[in-house]
Design a protein around this motif. Structure first.
Motif, PDB file in Angstrom:
ATOM      1  N   SER A 172       0.798  -1.234   0.000  1.00 18.67           N
ATOM      2  CA  SER A 172       0.000   0.000   0.000  1.00 18.67           C
ATOM      3  C   SER A 172       0.823   1.272   0.000  1.00 18.67           C
ATOM      4  N   GLY A 173       2.118   1.151  -0.195  1.00 20.11           N
ATOM      5  CA  GLY A 173       2.946   2.351  -0.288  1.00 20.11           C
ATOM      6  C   GLY A 173       3.711   2.648   0.980  1.00 20.11           C
ATOM      7  N   THR A 174       4.570   3.652   0.903  1.00 20.24           N
ATOM      8  CA  THR A 174       5.430   4.013   2.029  1.00 20.24           C
ATOM      9  C   THR A 174       5.339   5.500   2.303  1.00 20.24           C
ATOM     10  N   THR A 175       5.741   5.863   3.503  1.00 17.62           N
ATOM     11  CA  THR A 175       5.804   7.282   3.864  1.00 17.62           C
ATOM     12  C   THR A 175       6.968   7.978   3.185  1.00 17.62           C
ATOM     13  N   SER A 176       7.875   7.205   2.564  1.00 14.56           N
ATOM     14  CA  SER A 176       9.040   7.794   1.890  1.00 14.56           C
ATOM     15  C   SER A 176       8.769   8.109   0.426  1.00 14.56           C
ATOM     16  N   GLY A 177       7.541   7.866  -0.051  1.00 15.70           N
ATOM     17  CA  GLY A 177       7.201   8.322  -1.386  1.00 15.70           C
ATOM     18  C   GLY A 177       6.800   7.274  -2.394  1.00 15.70           C
ATOM     19  N   ILE A 178       6.782   5.997  -2.014  1.00 16.22           N
ATOM     20  CA  ILE A 178       6.307   4.956  -2.926  1.00 16.22           C
ATOM     21  C   ILE A 178       4.787   4.902  -2.817  1.00 16.22           C
ATOM     22  N   ALA A 179       4.111   5.101  -3.926  1.00 17.44           N
ATOM     23  CA  ALA A 179       2.650   5.145  -3.913  1.00 17.44           C
ATOM     24  C   ALA A 179       2.062   3.749  -3.780  1.00 17.44           C
ATOM     25  N   SER A 180       0.793   3.683  -3.398  1.00 24.79           N
ATOM     26  CA  SER A 180       0.095   2.417  -3.304  1.00 24.79           C
ATOM     27  C   SER A 180       0.128   1.696  -4.655  1.00 24.79           C
ATOM     28  N   GLU A 199       2.595   0.826  -6.329  1.00 25.72           N
ATOM     29  CA  GLU A 199       3.765   1.132  -7.151  1.00 25.72           C
ATOM     30  C   GLU A 199       4.849   0.067  -7.010  1.00 25.72           C
ATOM     31  N   HIS A 200       4.873  -0.609  -5.877  1.00 23.19           N
ATOM     32  CA  HIS A 200       5.855  -1.685  -5.704  1.00 23.19           C
ATOM     33  C   HIS A 200       5.711  -2.717  -6.831  1.00 23.19           C
ATOM     34  N   LEU A 201       4.501  -3.208  -7.018  1.00 16.89           N
ATOM     35  CA  LEU A 201       4.258  -4.191  -8.073  1.00 16.89           C
ATOM     36  C   LEU A 201       4.533  -3.612  -9.457  1.00 16.89           C
ATOM     37  N   ALA A 202       4.031  -2.415  -9.685  1.00 15.46           N
ATOM     38  CA  ALA A 202       4.189  -1.803 -11.008  1.00 15.46           C
ATOM     39  C   ALA A 202       5.658  -1.589 -11.340  1.00 15.46           C
ATOM     40  N   THR A 203       6.443  -1.205 -10.359  1.00 19.40           N
ATOM     41  CA  THR A 203       7.860  -0.945 -10.589  1.00 19.40           C
ATOM     42  C   THR A 203       8.607  -2.227 -10.945  1.00 19.40           C
ATOM     43  N   VAL A 204       8.332  -3.299 -10.205  1.00 20.43           N
ATOM     44  CA  VAL A 204       8.974  -4.576 -10.492  1.00 20.43           C
ATOM     45  C   VAL A 204       8.576  -5.080 -11.879  1.00 20.43           C
ATOM     46  N   GLU A 205       7.300  -4.966 -12.203  1.00 19.41           N
ATOM     47  CA  GLU A 205       6.834  -5.430 -13.515  1.00 19.41           C
ATOM     48  C   GLU A 205       7.405  -4.585 -14.651  1.00 19.41           C
ATOM     49  N   LEU A 228      17.056  -2.794  -7.176  1.00 22.98           N
ATOM     50  CA  LEU A 228      15.704  -2.250  -7.144  1.00 22.98           C
ATOM     51  C   LEU A 228      14.812  -3.067  -6.214  1.00 22.98           C
ATOM     52  N   ALA A 229      14.857  -4.386  -6.341  1.00 25.80           N
ATOM     53  CA  ALA A 229      14.024  -5.245  -5.502  1.00 25.80           C
ATOM     54  C   ALA A 229      14.389  -5.102  -4.028  1.00 25.80           C
ATOM     55  N   LEU A 230      15.694  -5.065  -3.743  1.00 26.70           N
ATOM     56  CA  LEU A 230      16.121  -4.927  -2.345  1.00 26.70           C
ATOM     57  C   LEU A 230      15.734  -3.563  -1.774  1.00 26.70           C
ATOM     58  N   TRP A 231      15.856  -2.530  -2.582  1.00 27.02           N
ATOM     59  CA  TRP A 231      15.476  -1.188  -2.132  1.00 27.02           C
ATOM     60  C   TRP A 231      13.988  -1.124  -1.818  1.00 27.02           C
ATOM     61  N   LEU A 232      13.167  -1.700  -2.683  1.00 25.71           N
ATOM     62  CA  LEU A 232      11.728  -1.704  -2.439  1.00 25.71           C
ATOM     63  C   LEU A 232      11.390  -2.449  -1.151  1.00 25.71           C
ATOM     64  N   GLU A 233      12.031  -3.593  -0.922  1.00 28.03           N
ATOM     65  CA  GLU A 233      11.768  -4.333   0.315  1.00 28.03           C
ATOM     66  C   GLU A 233      12.215  -3.542   1.540  1.00 28.03           C
ATOM     67  N   ALA A 287       3.455   2.741   4.913  1.00 26.61           N
ATOM     68  CA  ALA A 287       2.377   3.709   5.179  1.00 26.61           C
ATOM     69  C   ALA A 287       1.124   2.954   5.610  1.00 26.61           C
ATOM     70  N   VAL A 288       0.857   2.937   6.902  1.00 26.05           N
ATOM     71  CA  VAL A 288      -0.374   2.343   7.424  1.00 26.05           C
ATOM     72  C   VAL A 288      -1.297   3.490   7.813  1.00 26.05           C
ATOM     73  N   THR A 289      -2.253   3.787   6.954  1.00 27.67           N
ATOM     74  CA  THR A 289      -3.168   4.910   7.160  1.00 27.67           C
ATOM     75  C   THR A 289      -4.596   4.394   7.241  1.00 27.67           C
ATOM     76  N   GLU A 290      -5.486   5.261   7.690  1.00 30.48           N
ATOM     77  CA  GLU A 290      -6.905   4.894   7.742  1.00 30.48           C
ATOM     78  C   GLU A 290      -7.411   4.520   6.354  1.00 30.48           C
ATOM     79  N   GLU A 291      -6.981   5.261   5.355  1.00 26.49           N
ATOM     80  CA  GLU A 291      -7.425   4.985   3.992  1.00 26.49           C
ATOM     81  C   GLU A 291      -6.920   3.625   3.510  1.00 26.49           C
ATOM     82  N   ASN A 292      -5.625   3.344   3.736  1.00 27.36           N
ATOM     83  CA  ASN A 292      -5.078   2.056   3.324  1.00 27.36           C
ATOM     84  C   ASN A 292      -5.727   0.904   4.071  1.00 27.36           C
ATOM     85  N   LEU A 293      -5.936   1.107   5.365  1.00 30.61           N
ATOM     86  CA  LEU A 293      -6.571   0.067   6.167  1.00 30.61           C
ATOM     87  C   LEU A 293      -7.971  -0.232   5.653  1.00 30.61           C
ATOM     88  N   ALA A 294      -8.750   0.804   5.395  1.00 29.96           N
ATOM     89  CA  ALA A 294     -10.116   0.603   4.907  1.00 29.96           C
ATOM     90  C   ALA A 294     -10.119  -0.116   3.554  1.00 29.96           C
TER      91      ALA A 294
END
Length: 442
Positions: free
Chosen positions: A81-89, A91-97, A125-130, A138-145
């Motif tokens: 669901s993304g990170t507080t450092s700037g990776i969008a929800s 985007e992890h999958l999209a970047t790897v693909e 890239l894979a190690l950086w994403l992990e 990023a654990v937010t109310e929106e992501n949780l819902a």
């Protein structure tokens, strides 16, 4: 984030690296423990065109508290669901693909697993994403819902609205009981998920998602020194956790061996018999595995040959083991009955076949076939880097030593007919079986 990654200079093998610990012959394996407590295993394989990155966090549904069922599986989704450092929800999958790789995750009773298979040039890239989602999720109310609804929909599709969908619930309760950590399924509880607040979820994450509760395996087109350097650079930067990990939940196995019958609109009446078996950490586990293979795995096994091909009692029958690690596992025989075949005839026949096997032991041809099946399946799993990385991680995480992969087939070949016979007598007697029957509604 990808632009940020592109500006990062690639380290060389001469960079400061953790101390390598060579392992014995077989697969080339090197391992270390980073300063933050994460264990790392590197398996260099110059014949592979790509590289697998595989992380096991030792947290699964067996670590959930009452009222928090489903949290481990929820985090399988939240970690994308993304990170507080700037990776969008997402985007992890999209970047790897985007670099020609693949990524996914899975949750089980004993662990949650995240993995990527990428071209060799995308290892960083894979190690950086992990590393980013470990340190900055990023654990937010929106992501949780959002992810709560995703998990609930998955439960509806895979369990609530499918024939035999409640089998796992009934099976686990009958075999382990509600007080055992294995007594509930990984998919989770809708009431518990609905009741979860952000504080509950973040507390679960901070408790279990920490470097000293994780194992990283890198397998494929990477030199050992380089793999260790990159693991240190990216995953070693994750902050060290404070405080001790919680004590692993334990619980007694049920011994009342109940018989549960439910009427459902299913295509065929189905019968599942289950037994408590030794965990994968137990020396007896391999002998039980060999007994299960001889009795119920493959078209020439006793159950399939007798009940499906000769007596025509079932449309299909299979025997396997859950492969659990915490105090106990479970073996099961599952069958769909042909129309008009009573449940008692099937269970009686299953018990008779197993009792005969336990009395006389496996024939030499059966034992050789079982060994050959195990060897074939084992070598197939080692042939591709993503499955190999997962197998290595299972051995490092749950058994404490990835090098056991190199000795597995020797241990299988050393199992004797007497050991298999003794294991069948000890673990697979009819008196120890619980039963779940899905009765076809007339």
């Amino acid at each position: 984030p990808r632009n940020h990654f592109a500006t990062t200079s690639r380290p060389t093998a001469s960079s400061a690296a953790p101390m390598l610990e060579p392992m014995s012959e077989g697969l080339q394996l090197h391992r270390t423990t980073l300063d933050n407590g994460m264990r790392v295993v590197v398996n260099p394989d110059a014949t592979s065109p790509g590289v697998a990155v595989n992380i096991w966090y030792q947290v699964g549904s067996a670590d959930e508290e009452v009222g928090r069922f489903g949290f481990a599986h929820l985090f399988e989704h939240l970690m994308f669901s993304g990170t507080t450092s700037g990776i969008a929800s997402s985007e992890h999958l999209a970047t790897v693909e985007s670099v020609g790789g693949s990524a996914n995750a899975s949750t089980s009773f004993d662990r949650t697993n995240y993995y990527e298979t990428v071209p060799a040039g995308a290892l960083e890239l894979a190690l950086w994403l992990e590393a980013e989602r470990l340190a900055h999720l990023a654990v937010t109310e929106e992501n949780l819902a959002t992810q709560r609804e995703v998990v609930k929909e998955e439960k509806r599709q895979r369990y609530d609205n499918t024939p035999y969908g409640d089998l796992l619930d009934l099976l686990l309760d009958g075999r382990f009981g509600e007080t055992h950590p294995y007594g509930h399924p990984t998919i989770g509880s809708v009431p518990d998920l609905d009741a979860a607040c952000l504080d509950d979820v973040t507390a679960f994450h901070s408790t279990w998602y920490r470097p000293d509760n994780a194992v990283l395996v890198i397998s494929g087109c990477v030199e050992a020194d380089e793999g260790l350097v990159l693991a240190e650079k990216y995953l070693g930067a994750a902050p060290t956790a404070t405080g001790d990990l919680p004590t692993r939940i334990q619980g007694p196995v049920r011994h009342d061996n109940p018989r549960v019958v439910v009427e459902r609109p299913v295509p065929r009446t189905a019968v599942t018999r289950s037994w408590a078996t030794p965990p994968i950490t137990d020396p007896d586990n391999l002998a039980v595995t060999m007994a299960i293979n001889a009795i119920g795995s493959g078209m020439s096994s006793r159950l399939i040959r007798t009940l499906e091909r000769e007596r025509h009692l079932v449309d299909g029958i299979a025997m396997n083991d859950f492969g659990l690690s915490r105090g106990s596992s479970a073996a099961l025989v599952s069958a769909h009955l042909k129309p008009g075949v009573p449940e008692e005839e099937l269970t009686g026949a299953v018990d008779e076949i197993i009792a005969e096997f336990a009395a006389s032991g496996p024939r030499e041809a059966e034992l050789e076939r079982a060994r050959a099946q195990v060897e074939r399946d084992w070598l197939e799993s080692l042939a591709v880097v993503d499955e190999r990385a997962d197998l290595l991680n299972m051995h490092e995480t749950l058994l404490g030593d990835a090098n056991l992969v190199n000795t597995h087939l020797d241990r299988v070949r050393a199992i004797t007919a007497d050991q298999v016979t003794e294991a069948a007598n000890r673990w697979l007697s009819p008196e120890q079986a619980s039963t779940v029957v899905h009765k076809e509604v007339a």
